[in-house]
Design a protein around this motif. Structure first.
Motif, PDB file in Angstrom:
ATOM      1  N   LEU A 101      24.975 -18.479  12.902  1.00  0.00           N
ATOM      2  CA  LEU A 101      25.967 -17.800  12.061  1.00  0.00           C
ATOM      3  C   LEU A 101      26.756 -16.863  12.955  1.00  0.00           C
ATOM      4  O   LEU A 101      26.365 -15.742  13.210  1.00  0.00           O
ATOM      5  CB  LEU A 101      25.272 -17.014  10.947  1.00  0.00           C
ATOM      6  CG  LEU A 101      24.701 -17.861   9.821  1.00  0.00           C
ATOM      7  CD1 LEU A 101      24.028 -16.979   8.782  1.00  0.00           C
ATOM      8  CD2 LEU A 101      25.779 -18.698   9.165  1.00  0.00           C
ATOM      9  N   ASP A 146      32.433 -14.065  11.482  1.00  0.00           N
ATOM     10  CA  ASP A 146      32.565 -13.952  10.038  1.00  0.00           C
ATOM     11  C   ASP A 146      33.534 -15.010   9.521  1.00  0.00           C
ATOM     12  O   ASP A 146      34.692 -15.044   9.903  1.00  0.00           O
ATOM     13  CB  ASP A 146      33.081 -12.547   9.707  1.00  0.00           C
ATOM     14  CG  ASP A 146      33.257 -12.354   8.216  1.00  0.00           C
ATOM     15  OD1 ASP A 146      33.875 -11.356   7.832  1.00  0.00           O
ATOM     16  OD2 ASP A 146      32.775 -13.202   7.437  1.00  0.00           O
ATOM     17  N   THR A 147      33.041 -15.903   8.679  1.00  0.00           N
ATOM     18  CA  THR A 147      33.902 -16.974   8.197  1.00  0.00           C
ATOM     19  C   THR A 147      34.503 -16.641   6.845  1.00  0.00           C
ATOM     20  O   THR A 147      34.968 -17.505   6.123  1.00  0.00           O
ATOM     21  CB  THR A 147      33.087 -18.280   8.063  1.00  0.00           C
ATOM     22  OG1 THR A 147      31.993 -18.022   7.178  1.00  0.00           O
ATOM     23  CG2 THR A 147      32.567 -18.733   9.403  1.00  0.00           C
ATOM     24  N   ALA A 148      34.487 -15.374   6.492  1.00  0.00           N
ATOM     25  CA  ALA A 148      35.014 -15.009   5.180  1.00  0.00           C
ATOM     26  C   ALA A 148      36.440 -15.500   5.037  1.00  0.00           C
ATOM     27  O   ALA A 148      37.300 -15.181   5.838  1.00  0.00           O
ATOM     28  CB  ALA A 148      34.960 -13.493   4.989  1.00  0.00           C
ATOM     29  N   ALA A 149      36.686 -16.268   4.013  1.00  0.00           N
ATOM     30  CA  ALA A 149      38.033 -16.719   3.738  1.00  0.00           C
ATOM     31  C   ALA A 149      38.830 -15.554   3.172  1.00  0.00           C
ATOM     32  O   ALA A 149      38.282 -14.572   2.729  1.00  0.00           O
ATOM     33  CB  ALA A 149      37.988 -17.868   2.744  1.00  0.00           C
ATOM     34  N   ARG A 150      40.170 -15.699   3.202  1.00  0.00           N
ATOM     35  CA  ARG A 150      40.991 -14.632   2.677  1.00  0.00           C
ATOM     36  C   ARG A 150      40.790 -14.501   1.178  1.00  0.00           C
ATOM     37  O   ARG A 150      40.559 -15.483   0.490  1.00  0.00           O
ATOM     38  CB  ARG A 150      42.461 -14.950   2.917  1.00  0.00           C
ATOM     39  CG  ARG A 150      42.850 -15.164   4.357  1.00  0.00           C
ATOM     40  CD  ARG A 150      44.310 -15.515   4.381  1.00  0.00           C
ATOM     41  NE  ARG A 150      44.769 -15.915   5.695  1.00  0.00           N
ATOM     42  CZ  ARG A 150      46.002 -16.304   5.945  1.00  0.00           C
ATOM     43  NH1 ARG A 150      46.890 -16.342   4.975  1.00  0.00           N
ATOM     44  NH2 ARG A 150      46.357 -16.648   7.157  1.00  0.00           N
TER      45      ARG A 150
END
Lengths: 488, 474
Positions: A96, A99-103
């Protein structure tokens, strides 16, 4: 003619979902018809048997074992598939990492992530813009509404709501702003200073800002209020809030309002506010009636450069002509017309005013000034400030027109604008014949802009363009050059 | 004098639209957050005007207050699993020759294959016909009344059939005094909820009524009721999301009930058979989670002026929602097809359209909404990685009124699950609720063929926005 093969890994547990993902990934490999990885429970063995994927090896597996089953084109491919499956199985899990946080998908969602946000910059298609602006206000954000095609009714509704919440709504159709030195949307890199601008529209604010910068002055903030704010229908709702912000701002020592002339009821109101705001104030009302300007309780100029001149202490005439050397240039004797091809609406409007004062009435005698950024040119096409090639065809046509004496242009620099706006002009000049109109251009920008004004000016001059120092000066020169034939 | 600090602090910008503006701000080091904006899916002006009115300053205050009330009722609920009783005792409205089904109202003619198969099996189970063929003929003749579970304080998974002699789990919401009901999960494979109807299916239903239900009922009554809110809270920290993954909650429930089950007076072999039945089914708790959801949402049905969704369900043909401010009206649209992974030997061509009342689980903020608690389930999302599970919950936060402080997700720093689906946020954002679902075979009785993600159809929420606007205008 396909082959089925099994492999069993004892005591190996992986979650059924992870196994299904692995199965899908393997099934997509070349040569593999189907691949399945399942824990060896009876139910799972039944499933695999019904699908024709179970051999004696798999039949012998139990719930604590992992069965890898593949069907491939032949036995060799099947064995290779089992190898591949085993490799994927034992390969480390994805780390991991970043940070793969999408918008966020909504303004409210954005505020959850950034609770100290204070401004929504909204540039969605016009039919959705009012709704988004409403959501931004409801979420406690000030709004810069870049979008146009917002109805007057919606504008009034939004501005009343903003006022009730103590928020500033800039726009609609607000393309330019500076807040605490931060340029927003189409804005230039200019000096920070103590002059607060309130501007109806984009290129008017840009011209004033760059001219102040050139004179060594600076702006504290540049607030946009939209082209209709000073109409009687809207009644200066944003202007009032903008003015209050500048009055409250300790860094603002002079307030300058830039607009076309306001509605008559609104004019009285706005003049009263400016006169009584407690700080020195002035206005540029493009093409304002001289009598109205004379009656106003604050200094009112009718051109952008005139308003700047009042602040820098130079006279109006000087401002309009400063920088124009006595020009030896003369158009051909048959040529009489001025043709303005503009990308900025307010610059075009100023040109019309200055040309008229210099005896060239747009609409008469074939004189024309066109704002290529107007809605009717930009439906389904990019704005010429973003895509300068939009001006190429009309410019080429003008350069080939035997009746035109002077082509008058703006070249607008700054953030958001094209990386090299002069290039289209230069290319058209190079493609034009020897016998062509004179070309006068004003480059609206600073050396600190990404395009670098000095470099753009040098390139234009090398291509034979006469570069004026201000938009008004350019229009004055164009008028003089065009009338040289007809001067008594 | 405005207290707003925009000019003194400088802009901290939310960029909605052209990326180039955000690029320039970012390049200069100015704070900017980008919104991945989508327009509302509808072009219907009536929907957009209704939405604008609901969001206008005139109405928004009242609706916010109503929604806060709705969310408070959800969070303040106290659901306890208290009993198992035969349906005819629990449901006064469940008559002879009446079959309750999952989803919004649907007639026999419109029912999908698995539901028709289940109906035939249920008729044989009740003894209204002695063969499946005669049962089917009876159903087709109009002699059977079909009504949604939701009209009788009940929910059911997949085909979700409920008839008089089926035993029902009973959950009591002690904060409001209301009760809700659901059948006991039959297990995997050839079961009635997937349309199974042969002798093994019917005989299992008889076994449930005769053996498991009385034992479970006795244990539950003796225990004083099981606090389900507490089990959910612990299950979320153990990787469950309560729709596709219930193994932790199943285990916690069985552990809490074990002593009472042992003392309930069954013979050791019968007790062992019941324990094996429950322990052997990872999804046993699904039905408990569903009836809990129903018990939580029913008190929200009365909150006038609220735009919060009180039910979501599907009947294999239509998806239906109800909204607090419009009472018991259904807003329906054709179900969408799940996107997911299939068991070996099965493909999308085998899949039945979306079905079941289990979306009551998403309605209370679990299932697809709590995907962040169950990263392994995220594999169902296209090529999704476990790390992308968090984003599903983050997106659903944008559709809901608040978060539940009692049901928190460790991977999101113990933030609460999205609570109170708001139809206005759904229509405005262009995003619909995400549901984690099982996929049934389209032929009756084959069973589950995969699992995946499905979205609630936008049309339901658009219709609801128009209706709520009309309601509030009265």
């Amino acid at each position: 003619m396909s082959a089925v093969a099994n492999r069993v890994r004892s005591g190996f547990y992986l979650d059924s979902v992870a196994l299904m993902r692995l199965s899908a990934a393997l099934g997509a490999e070349a040569g593999i018809d189907e691949a399945v990885l399942m824990i060896g429970t009876e139910t799972n063995r039944d499933l695999m048997r019904d699908a024709g994927l179970l051999t004696g090896i798999g039949e012998a597996a139990g719930p604590a074992d992992l069965i890898i089953a593949v069907r491939a084109v032949d036995e060799i491919a099947a064995e290779q598939a089992l190898e591949l499956a085993t490799t994927k199985l034992v390969a480390g899990r994805d780390v991991l990492g970043a940070d793969t946080a999408a918008r966020p998908r909504t303004i409210a969602g954005a505020i959850e992530v950034s609770p100290d946000a204070n401004l929504a910059l909204i540039s969605v298609p016009g039919e959705f813009a009012a709704a988004e602006a409403q959501r931004a206000l409801a979420a406690g954000l000030n709004v810069m509404l870049f979008s146009d095609n917002v109805s007057v009714d919606d504008e009034v509704r939004l501005k009343r709501d903003a006022a009730a919440r103590g928020l500033l709504l800039m726009g609609p159709d607000c393309g330019t702003a500076w807040l605490a030195g931060t340029p927003l949307a189409f804005a230039n890199r200019v000096r920070r200073g103590n002059i607060g601008l309130i501007a109806a529209s984009g290129t008017g604010a840009q011209e004033v800002a760059v001219l102040l910068d050139r004179a060594g002055l600076g702006i504290s903030h540049g607030l946009g209020v939209g082209g209709r704010d000073l109409s009687d229908a809207v009644g200066a709702l944003s202007t009032r809030e903008a003015l209050q912000r500048l009055v409250d701002d300790p860094g603002t020592e002079h307030i300058l309002l830039i607009s076309k002339p306001p509605g008559s009821a609104t004019a009285r109101q706005v003049f009263e506010w400016l006169a009584n705001c407690g700080k020195p104030a002035s206005a540029c009302l493009l093409g304002v009636d001289a009598a109205l300007a004379a009656e106003a309780p604050i200094p009112v100029a009718d051109t952008l450069s005139g308003a700047v001149a009042a602040l820098t202490g130079t006279s109006q005439d000087e401002a309009d002509t400063t920088g124009i050397a006595a020009s030896d240039a003369q158009p051909g004797t048959r040529r009489t017309q001025v043709c303005g091809l503009y990308t900025g609406g307010t610059l075009a409007a100023e040109a019309v005013v200055v040309l008229a004062r210099a005896g060239v009435a747009v609409g008469d005698d074939g004189h024309s000034v066109t704002d290529l950024g107007d809605d009717r040119f930009t439906r389904g096409r990019p704005h010429p400030m973003i895509e300068p090639d939009v001006r190429a065809a009309p410019l080429a046509a003008a350069l080939a027109d035997p009746d035109i004496a002077v082509v008058l242009l703006d070249v607008v620099l700054g953030l958001g604008a094209h990386a090299d706006p002069a290039m289209t002009v230069i290319e058209c000049m190079q493609a034009a014949g020897e016998d062509r109109p004179l070309v006068v251009a004003h480059v609206c920008g600073t050396d600190a802009d990404p395009q670098n004004r000095s470099l753009q000016v040098a390139a234009l001059e090398a291509a034979g363009v006469i570069v004026a120092s201000t938009n008004a000066a350019g229009a004055t020169l164009a008028a003089r050059l065009a009338r040289q034939d007809r001067a008594p | 004098m405005s207290t707003d600090r925009l000019l003194s602090d400088g802009p901290r910008t939310v960029n909605v639209g052209l990326d180039l503006f955000a690029n320039d701000l970012e390049a200069d080091g100015h704070p900017v957050i980008r919104v991945d904006w989508r327009p509302p899916q509808t072009r219907d002006r009536a929907v957009l005007s209704a939405l604008a009115r609901l969001e206008s300053p005139d109405h928004a205050g009242r609706m916010t207050a109503a929604n806060d009330t709705a969310a408070a009722r959800m969070i303040g609920a106290q659901p306890f699993l208290v009993d198992v009783v035969p349906a005819h005792e629990a449901l006064p409205g469940l008559d002879d020759r009446m079959i309750l089904h999952a989803g919004p109202p649907v007639a026999w003619d419109a029912m999908c294959g698995p539901m028709r198969g289940a109906v035939a099996g249920a008729i044989v189970f009740e003894g209204w016909a002695d063969t499946l063929d005669r049962a089917t003929a009876l159903a087709a003749s109009g002699a059977i009344r079909f009504e949604p579970n939701h009209h009788h304080d009940t929910v059911g998974p997949m085909t979700g059939l409920t008839t008089r002699h089926m035993p029902l789990l009973v959950v009591e919401n002690r904060a409001h005094g209301n009760r809700a009901y659901c059948t006991i999960n039959e297990g995997l494979g050839k079961v009635m909820r997937f349309g199974g109807n042969d002798a093994s299916v019917v005989s299992r239903l008889h076994w449930l009524a005769r053996e498991l239900a009385p034992l479970l009922g006795t244990a539950l009554r003796a225990s004083g009721g099981i606090d389900l809110g507490n089990i959910i809270a612990r299950g979320l920290a153990m990787g469950d999301e309560m729709h596709q993954r219930n193994v932790a909650c199943t285990s916690l429930l069985l552990r809490e009930l074990a002593p009472a089950l042992a003392r309930a007076g069954a013979e050791p072999d019968a007790l062992a058979e019941c324990l094996a039945f429950m322990a052997g089914n990872d999804q046993f708790f699904l039905n408990v989670a569903m009836v809990m959801g129903k018990a939580i949402m029913d008190p929200v049905r009365g909150v006038t002026g609220s735009s919060v969704v009180t039910a979501m369900c599907r009947n294999g043909t239509d998806f239906g929602i109800r909204v607090a401010g419009t009472g018991d009206r259904w807003f329906t649209a054709p179900v969408e097809m799940p996107r997911g992974l299939y068991f070996p030997g099965f493909t999308e061509a085998d899949a039945n359209p979306d079905m079941g009342d289990s979306t009551i689980v998403e309605t209370v903020g679990l299932g697809g909404f709590a995907m962040a608690a169950s990263p392994a389930v995220a594999g169902f999302v296209g090529a999704g990685r476990a790390s992308e599970a968090l984003d599903f919950t983050r997106r659903m936060w944008e559709l809901t009124v608040t978060r539940n402080p009692q049901w928190t997700i460790p991977a999101l720093d113990f933030a609460g699950v999205p609570t109170g689906i708001d139809i206005c946020r759904v229509v405005a954002s262009g995003m619909t609720p995400t549901i984690n679902t099982g996929i049934a075979h389209r032929e009756p009785g084959v069973g589950q063929v995969g699992a995946g993600v499905v979205n609630a159809p936008m049309a339901c929420f658009e219709q609801a926005v128009v209706a709520l606007d009309a309601e509030l205008a009265r």
